[in-house]
Design a protein around this motif. Structure first.
Motif, PDB file in Angstrom:
ATOM      1  N   ARG A 239       0.817  -1.220   0.000  1.00 47.77           N
ATOM      2  CA  ARG A 239       0.000   0.000   0.000  1.00 47.77           C
ATOM      3  C   ARG A 239       0.849   1.269   0.000  1.00 47.77           C
ATOM      4  NH1 ARG A 239      -3.107   0.149   5.840  1.00 47.77           N
ATOM      5  NH2 ARG A 239      -1.327  -0.497   7.078  1.00 47.77           N
TER       6      ARG A 239
ATOM      7  N   ARG B 269       0.229   4.102  -2.760  1.00 49.43           N
ATOM      8  CA  ARG B 269      -0.179   5.478  -2.441  1.00 49.43           C
ATOM      9  C   ARG B 269       0.788   6.535  -2.959  1.00 49.43           C
ATOM     10  NH1 ARG B 269      -1.308   4.416   3.862  1.00 49.43           N
ATOM     11  NH2 ARG B 269      -3.470   3.727   3.752  1.00 49.43           N
TER      12      ARG B 269
ATOM     13  N   SER C 247      -3.704   7.654  -9.033  1.00 42.27           N
ATOM     14  CA  SER C 247      -4.994   7.098  -8.586  1.00 42.27           C
ATOM     15  C   SER C 247      -5.984   6.927  -9.747  1.00 42.27           C
ATOM     16  CB  SER C 247      -5.600   7.980  -7.498  1.00 42.27           C
ATOM     17  OG  SER C 247      -5.787   9.275  -8.014  1.00 42.27           O
TER      18      SER C 247
ATOM     19  N   VAL D 236      -0.363  -7.786   1.633  1.00 39.38           N
ATOM     20  CA  VAL D 236      -0.809  -7.447   2.992  1.00 39.38           C
ATOM     21  C   VAL D 236      -0.085  -8.248   4.062  1.00 39.38           C
ATOM     22  CG1 VAL D 236      -3.081  -6.663   2.193  1.00 39.38           C
ATOM     23  CG2 VAL D 236      -2.795  -9.039   2.975  1.00 39.38           C
TER      24      VAL D 236
ATOM     25  N   CYS E 141      -1.800  -4.999   6.599  1.00 45.00           N
ATOM     26  CA  CYS E 141      -2.781  -4.037   6.067  1.00 45.00           C
ATOM     27  C   CYS E 141      -4.171  -4.572   6.366  1.00 45.00           C
ATOM     28  CB  CYS E 141      -2.568  -3.869   4.561  1.00 45.00           C
ATOM     29  SG  CYS E 141      -3.750  -2.776   3.767  1.00 45.00           S
ATOM     30  N   ALA E 142      -5.013  -3.744   6.970  1.00 46.46           N
ATOM     31  CA  ALA E 142      -6.362  -4.193   7.336  1.00 46.46           C
ATOM     32  C   ALA E 142      -7.243  -4.331   6.095  1.00 46.46           C
ATOM     33  CB  ALA E 142      -6.985  -3.185   8.299  1.00 46.46           C
TER      34      ALA E 142
ATOM     35  N   ASP F 211     -10.247  -3.381   5.650  1.00 48.95           N
ATOM     36  CA  ASP F 211     -11.007  -2.180   5.262  1.00 48.95           C
ATOM     37  C   ASP F 211     -10.134  -1.188   4.502  1.00 48.95           C
ATOM     38  OD1 ASP F 211      -9.645  -1.310   7.486  1.00 48.95           O
ATOM     39  OD2 ASP F 211     -11.421  -0.665   8.599  1.00 48.95           O
ATOM     40  N   ASP F 212      -8.825  -1.180   4.766  1.00 47.50           N
ATOM     41  CA  ASP F 212      -7.968  -0.294   3.967  1.00 47.50           C
ATOM     42  C   ASP F 212      -7.774  -0.859   2.558  1.00 47.50           C
ATOM     43  OD1 ASP F 212      -6.825   2.234   3.930  1.00 47.50           O
ATOM     44  OD2 ASP F 212      -4.813   1.386   3.977  1.00 47.50           O
ATOM     45  N   ALA F 213      -7.693  -2.177   2.459  1.00 43.45           N
ATOM     46  CA  ALA F 213      -7.587  -2.785   1.123  1.00 43.45           C
ATOM     47  C   ALA F 213      -8.813  -2.405   0.285  1.00 43.45           C
ATOM     48  CB  ALA F 213      -7.467  -4.302   1.237  1.00 43.45           C
TER      49      ALA F 213
ATOM     50  N   ARG G 264     -10.704   0.316   0.827  1.00 43.77           N
ATOM     51  CA  ARG G 264     -10.590   1.754   0.573  1.00 43.77           C
ATOM     52  C   ARG G 264      -9.645   2.023  -0.607  1.00 43.77           C
ATOM     53  NH1 ARG G 264     -11.139   2.952   5.887  1.00 43.77           N
ATOM     54  NH2 ARG G 264      -8.999   2.312   6.279  1.00 43.77           N
ATOM     55  N   LEU G 265      -8.617   1.190  -0.724  1.00 42.54           N
ATOM     56  CA  LEU G 265      -7.647   1.359  -1.816  1.00 42.54           C
ATOM     57  C   LEU G 265      -8.146   0.726  -3.122  1.00 42.54           C
ATOM     58  CD1 LEU G 265      -4.461   0.680   0.311  1.00 42.54           C
ATOM     59  CD2 LEU G 265      -5.020   2.837  -0.805  1.00 42.54           C
ATOM     60  N   ASN G 266      -9.346   0.210  -3.065  1.00 39.58           N
ATOM     61  CA  ASN G 266     -10.002  -0.375  -4.249  1.00 39.58           C
ATOM     62  C   ASN G 266      -9.248  -1.582  -4.807  1.00 39.58           C
ATOM     63  OD1 ASN G 266     -12.252  -0.385  -5.880  1.00 39.58           O
ATOM     64  ND2 ASN G 266     -11.307   0.852  -7.476  1.00 39.58           N
TER      65      ASN G 266
END
Ligand code: R5P
Length: 266
Positions: free
Chosen positions: A58, A62, A67, A77, A94-95, A97-99, A101-103
């Motif tokens: 991630r 980022r 993007s 992860v 890496c959680a 929910d962040d995965a 969020r990162l699509n």
């Protein structure tokens, strides 16, 4: 399988050919600034037009990837170790929910069968699969091979089968002699890593043999981004995976593409 899970898998394994060329650029998560990835932004932006999926951490996603990218992301992860320590001592980094969020369309985690922290990495996989099922996120299990392990069909067959038994949706492993036995005993699709840099002809042979013996594609890094002609190399790999090229045809394409202006990556 939920609609979301199936849809995400179709972003990794292309429905048109049933195959995939995943570009692995996650090496820095334990190797630091690896050759070919020192300037990750440059390497990724040059190669991503030819990749079906990008596999990376991630932090690099980022900071180094636009993007607006259309290429689907498989997020690394697992980690928490470096080349200086015991590599098998990984955790989840890496959680889920962040995965989301990162699509991401998939999450990737290493298992170290036969290594010191085998149990921990297998339980990491089981936990990730539980979360993946909850959110419709495919899990790619990477069968990392410890220093003392043989990369043969017996060992890789064991590691791939355990990954599938614990619920991985896709398994990434290495090509080996009698690779078809590994494929036959693993009920989920297998992609192969390229491993350490070898001559382009050998890497294309590896790709061809792996596909011929049942792999659904490659998740390849160093044999692409450490080539003197990385764009030519990924095009040649694609030609085998998606177009059924022979090694000779892919090598001819590589030689032709070498003539196009391209940069070797530091
Ligand atoms: C290693 O642990 C990483 O997951 C890499 O993505 C993997 O080894 C594939 O890259 P390569 O083709 O360079 O072996």
């Amino acid at each position: 399988m939920s609609w979301g899970l199936k849809n995400r898998i179709s972003k990794i394994i292309k429905p048109k050919t049933g195959k995939t060329v995943m570009l692995a650029v996650d090496h820095g998560y334990f190797l630091g600034p690896t050759t070919g990835l020192k300037n990750a932004k440059e390497t990724i932006s040059s190669l991503v037009p030819y990749a079906d999926t990008l596999m990376l951490s991630r932090g690099i996603l980022r900071t180094c990837v636009d993007s607006k990218i259309e290429t689907p992301i498989v997020l690394r992860v697992s980690g928490g170790t470096s080349i200086l320590t015991e590599l098998s001592n990984e955790g989840i980094t890496c959680a889920m929910d962040d995965a989301i969020r990162l699509n991401a369309v998939g999450v990737a985690l290493s298992i170290f069968v036969g290594a010191q922290y085998e149990r921990q990495t297998l339980l990491n996989l089981a936990k990730l699969v539980d979360e993946g099922e909850q959110f419709g996120m495919p899990v790619l299990a990477v069968t990392a091979v410890g220093k003392d392990m043989a990369r043969d069909a017996r060992y890789l067959g064991l590691a791939c089968r355990i990954a599938a038994e614990l619920g991985a949706n896709i398994v990434k492993t290495y090509y080996c002699k009698d690779f078809s036995q590994v494929v036959e005993s693993c009920p989920v699709p297998i992609v192969v890593a390229g491993g350490t840099k070898i001559a382009e002809k050998e890497a294309l042979e590896l790709t061809y043999n792996a596909i011929s013996e049942g792999a659904v594609g490659v998740d390849m890094g160093r044999n692409i981004f450490q080539s003197d002609y990385p764009v030519a190399m990924i095009k040649a790999v694609r030609s085998i995976v998606h177009e059924g090229f022979t090694v000779k045809e892919a090598l001819d394409l590589f030689e032709k593409c070498k003539k196009e202006k391209q940069k070797k990556f530091d």
